[in-house]
Motif scaffolding. Structure first.
Motif, mmCIF file in Angstrom:
data_model
loop_
_atom_site.group_PDB
_atom_site.id
_atom_site.type_symbol
_atom_site.label_atom_id
_atom_site.label_comp_id
_atom_site.label_asym_id
_atom_site.label_seq_id
_atom_site.Cartn_x
_atom_site.Cartn_y
_atom_site.Cartn_z
ATOM 1 N N PRO A 22 0.804 -1.215 0.000
ATOM 2 C CA PRO A 22 0.000 0.000 0.000
ATOM 3 C C PRO A 22 0.839 1.269 0.000
ATOM 4 N N ALA A 72 -15.773 -1.973 -1.161
ATOM 5 C CA ALA A 72 -16.460 -2.162 -2.445
ATOM 6 C C ALA A 72 -17.482 -3.295 -2.384
ATOM 7 N N THR A 73 -17.247 -4.279 -1.532
ATOM 8 C CA THR A 73 -18.203 -5.386 -1.436
ATOM 9 C C THR A 73 -19.554 -4.879 -0.935
ATOM 10 N N PHE A 96 -12.588 -10.984 -8.906
ATOM 11 C CA PHE A 96 -12.478 -11.324 -7.494
ATOM 12 C C PHE A 96 -13.856 -11.802 -7.037
ATOM 13 N N ASP A 167 -18.599 -3.087 -11.832
ATOM 14 C CA ASP A 167 -17.650 -3.271 -10.748
ATOM 15 C C ASP A 167 -16.379 -2.565 -11.218
ATOM 16 N N SER A 169 -13.871 -1.624 -9.314
ATOM 17 C CA SER A 169 -12.922 -1.702 -8.190
ATOM 18 C C SER A 169 -11.483 -1.434 -8.603
ATOM 19 N N HIS A 170 -11.156 -1.737 -9.867
ATOM 20 C CA HIS A 170 -9.755 -1.593 -10.305
ATOM 21 C C HIS A 170 -9.496 -0.272 -11.042
ATOM 22 N N SER A 191 -13.146 0.449 -5.302
ATOM 23 C CA SER A 191 -12.583 -0.079 -4.052
ATOM 24 C C SER A 191 -11.375 0.740 -3.639
ATOM 25 N N HIS A 193 -9.479 -0.485 -1.082
ATOM 26 C CA HIS A 193 -8.809 -1.448 -0.207
ATOM 27 C C HIS A 193 -7.300 -1.202 -0.196
ATOM 28 N N LYS A 196 -5.270 -1.635 -3.302
ATOM 29 C CA LYS A 196 -5.655 -0.928 -4.523
ATOM 30 C C LYS A 196 -4.767 0.299 -4.762
ATOM 31 N N ARG A 322 0.739 -13.163 -7.788
ATOM 32 C CA ARG A 322 -0.562 -13.772 -7.449
ATOM 33 C C ARG A 322 -1.328 -14.163 -8.697
ATOM 34 N N TYR A 324 -4.310 -13.721 -9.862
ATOM 35 C CA TYR A 324 -5.587 -12.984 -9.986
ATOM 36 C C TYR A 324 -6.004 -13.063 -11.441
HETATM 37 N N1 T4K Z 1 -14.390 -6.417 -7.053
HETATM 38 C C1 T4K Z 1 -13.152 -6.615 -7.525
HETATM 39 C C2 T4K Z 1 -12.971 -6.755 -8.995
HETATM 40 C C3 T4K Z 1 -12.058 -6.698 -6.653
HETATM 41 O O1 T4K Z 1 -10.820 -6.924 -7.136
HETATM 42 C C4 T4K Z 1 -12.281 -6.546 -5.275
HETATM 43 C C5 T4K Z 1 -11.182 -6.668 -4.324
HETATM 44 C C6 T4K Z 1 -13.595 -6.295 -4.822
HETATM 45 C C7 T4K Z 1 -14.630 -6.251 -5.754
HETATM 46 C C8 T4K Z 1 -13.910 -6.097 -3.379
HETATM 47 O O2 T4K Z 1 -13.284 -4.921 -2.901
HETATM 48 P P1 T4K Z 1 -13.215 -4.624 -1.310
HETATM 49 O O3 T4K Z 1 -14.494 -5.080 -0.700
HETATM 50 O O4 T4K Z 1 -12.003 -5.385 -0.785
HETATM 51 O O5 T4K Z 1 -13.045 -3.131 -1.226
HETATM 52 C C9 T4K Z 1 -7.036 -8.760 -2.317
HETATM 53 C C10 T4K Z 1 -7.916 -7.725 -1.668
HETATM 54 O O6 T4K Z 1 -8.264 -8.082 -0.330
HETATM 55 C C11 T4K Z 1 -9.161 -7.427 -2.418
HETATM 56 O O7 T4K Z 1 -9.619 -6.163 -1.972
HETATM 57 C C12 T4K Z 1 -8.883 -7.330 -3.908
HETATM 58 N N2 T4K Z 1 -10.082 -7.141 -4.693
HETATM 59 C C13 T4K Z 1 -8.199 -8.586 -4.376
HETATM 60 C C14 T4K Z 1 -7.889 -8.552 -5.861
HETATM 61 O O8 T4K Z 1 -6.982 -8.727 -3.692
HETATM 62 P P2 T4K Z 1 -6.207 -11.029 -1.358
HETATM 63 O O9 T4K Z 1 -6.903 -12.079 -0.553
HETATM 64 O O10 T4K Z 1 -5.380 -11.442 -2.494
HETATM 65 O O11 T4K Z 1 -5.357 -10.057 -0.401
HETATM 66 P P3 T4K Z 1 -4.102 -10.382 0.506
HETATM 67 O O12 T4K Z 1 -4.461 -10.093 1.907
HETATM 68 O O13 T4K Z 1 -3.567 -11.729 0.188
HETATM 69 O O14 T4K Z 1 -3.069 -9.256 0.042
HETATM 70 C C15 T4K Z 1 -2.290 -9.357 -1.143
HETATM 71 C C16 T4K Z 1 -0.922 -8.796 -0.874
HETATM 72 O O15 T4K Z 1 -0.988 -7.413 -0.631
HETATM 73 C C17 T4K Z 1 -0.233 -9.365 0.362
HETATM 74 O O16 T4K Z 1 0.503 -10.483 0.010
HETATM 75 C C18 T4K Z 1 0.651 -8.258 0.824
HETATM 76 C C19 T4K Z 1 -0.044 -7.015 0.347
HETATM 77 N N3 T4K Z 1 -0.738 -6.321 1.432
HETATM 78 C C20 T4K Z 1 -2.030 -6.654 1.718
HETATM 79 C C21 T4K Z 1 -2.695 -6.009 2.712
HETATM 80 C C22 T4K Z 1 -4.133 -6.352 3.046
HETATM 81 C C23 T4K Z 1 -0.065 -5.375 2.146
HETATM 82 O O17 T4K Z 1 1.127 -5.111 1.897
HETATM 83 N N4 T4K Z 1 -0.732 -4.692 3.128
HETATM 84 C C24 T4K Z 1 -2.029 -4.967 3.437
HETATM 85 O O18 T4K Z 1 -2.597 -4.320 4.339
HETATM 86 O O19 T4K Z 1 -7.345 -10.030 -1.861
#
Ligand code: T4K
Length: 390
Positions: A22, A72-73, A96, A167, A169-170, A191, A193, A196, A322, A324
């Motif tokens: 981030p 965003a969810t 996602f 959507d 979000s990106h 989003s 998040h 992002k 990842r 994705y």
């Molecule tokens: N629609 C789409 C098309 C989306 O891509 C998303 C979210 C949504 C809807 C829903 O949006 P939100 O409700 O979340 O606002 C991540 C995110 O959690 C998710 O928001 C995102 N898409 C998705 C593509 O990726 P994970 O499970 O891969 O995240 P995570 O925790 O494994 O993090 C990935 C990497 O990011 C970590 O390896 C390290 C880094 N990281 C992560 C976090 C949370 C950090 O450095 N700091 C952090 O605080 O889903």
């Protein structure tokens, strides 16, 4: 142990490089905002920072009506409630999980339609064939910030009287034909998040077209309260709090710089991977100012390793790319029984999902760290093919 794994190659001393990191402004710049919150004791529920951030964000994105939400969810779930969507909604399996989950939380049946191999977005030419008398809306995703075929999809929605919810979000900061990409559709959901391009730790926004719709979203995200004693809809708690809204205001001051830094990382990858056989880098979208939120590559069958082997090879070097988006949403247990989830209906999505890998990209990814990622991909690309290519 996998056949390609050689323990001596594992560079355990290298620091981890994650798919994203981030962007954070200097902490001292945030403290004054926190002091104001402490002073006022106004923590949430449409507080002063919420109001300021909503206006500033609208100005930045060039949109008149938007409503901040907790994430965003919740934004997607609320968007569907806003337009009273029921029945079936046409959507992409390549996203996602939250995209489809938002439909499920509204008891709406997702109807998956295959994607376009170039944009990886919902294939506009396949939408009409999926429309039934129960279809009420289309919910595409601008995947990786690449614009969908917005004109074609809007025409279909108009012809069949369907609502159109993107959507988005990106897409923070993405401009298409010199307009903000969130301008398209009846509603578009962003989003913020942590992962992002623009983050408020967690957060998001729903962009809409008129004040009346914004009013309904604002009611819905606050339990349906229109005033102290009047509840006009079965709303939810989808509000953004003051700590996040204040942070968003501060982040807006940094976003242009962060986008410029991302562009540099994107360019370095493109140059370095251009001549690696078997690795394809999707072309930049036409007429689009991108936000460089993701760097997807496709690991093709003439690359010596499968996508999963490359993913693991990178992990062995402490590089956490990842997949994705793999698996496809349509393959998840709660959706795979749907008629539209049949693999034969979604061959392109399956092919892309099996080959995709998103490489680390974030504003302060150093040239040295990026070279580590590139070196692993190039070195693996030079070895002899020893796998069974499907
Ligand atoms: N629609 C789409 C098309 C989306 O891509 C998303 C979210 C949504 C809807 C829903 O949006 P939100 O409700 O979340 O606002 C991540 C995110 O959690 C998710 O928001 C995102 N898409 C998705 C593509 O990726 P994970 O499970 O891969 O995240 P995570 O925790 O494994 O993090 C990935 C990497 O990011 C970590 O390896 C390290 C880094 N990281 C992560 C976090 C949370 C950090 O450095 N700091 C952090 O605080 O889903």
């Amino acid at each position: 142990m996998r056949p390609d794994h050689k323990p001596e190659e594992t560079l355990i001393n290298d620091k981890p490089i994650t798919v994203t990191r981030p962007y954070l402004p200097p902490l001292e710049e945030y403290i004054p905002y926190l002091e104001q919150i402490w002073e006022s004791r106004w923590l949430t529920n449409n507080g002063p920072f919420h109001q300021q951030f909503e206006r500033a964000l609208g100005d930045y994105l060039g949109v008149e009506h938007l409503s901040l939400v907790a994430n965003a969810t919740i934004g997607l779930i609320t968007a569907l409630q806003t337009l009273r969507i029921t029945g079936e909604v046409i959507t992409t399996p390549y996203s996602f999980v939250a995209t489809t989950h938002a439909l499920a939380w509204n008891s709406i049946q997702p109807v998956f339609v295959d994607i376009d191999p170039d944009t990886m977005n919902l294939d506009a030419e396949r939408i009409e064939a999926a429309i039934t008398p129960r279809t009420t809306a289309i919910m595409p995703v601008h995947c990786y910030g690449v614009p969908c075929r917005v004109d074609r999809i809007a025409r279909i929605a108009d012809t069949y009287g369907l609502k159109l919810i993107y959507d988005a979000s990106h897409t923070f900061g993405v401009r298409y034909r010199q307009e903000s990409l969130v301008q398209f559709g009846d509603l578009a959901i962003l989003s913020f998040h942590a992962t992002k391009v623009f983050n408020t730790f967690e957060g998001g926004a729903i962009v809409c077209r008129d004040a009346k719709t914004k009013q309904r979203i604002d009611y819905l995200k606050n339990f349906g309260f229109a005033d102290e004693v009047t509840v006009v809809a079965p709303g939810i708690n989808g509000k953004m709090n003051e700590v996040q809204a204040a942070f968003g205001l501060l982040q807006l001051q940094h976003i242009e710089r962060a986008l410029r830094m991302r562009a540099v990382v994107d360019r370095r990858y493109r140059e370095a991977l251009l001549d690696v056989p078997g690795i394809s880098v999707p072309e930049s979208a036409a007429d689009t100012e991108q936000n460089y939120g993701y760097f997807p590559i496709l690991v093709q069958s003439d690359y010596p390793l499968t996508r999963d082997d490359l993913y693991h090879r990178l992990r062995d070097s402490n590089v956490f790319a990842r997949r994705y988006f793999y698996p496809l949403i349509s393959n998840m247990p709660m959706y795979r029984g749907l008629p539209s989830a049949a693999p034969g209906n979604l061959p392109i999505a399956k092919m892309i999902s099996d080959r995709i890998l998103c490489l680390p990209i974030y504003p302060d990814l150093s040239e040295e760290d990026q070279a580590r990622v590139i070196d692993v991909i190039r070195a693996a690309g030079e070895q002899k093919i020893h796998r069974n290519v499907a």
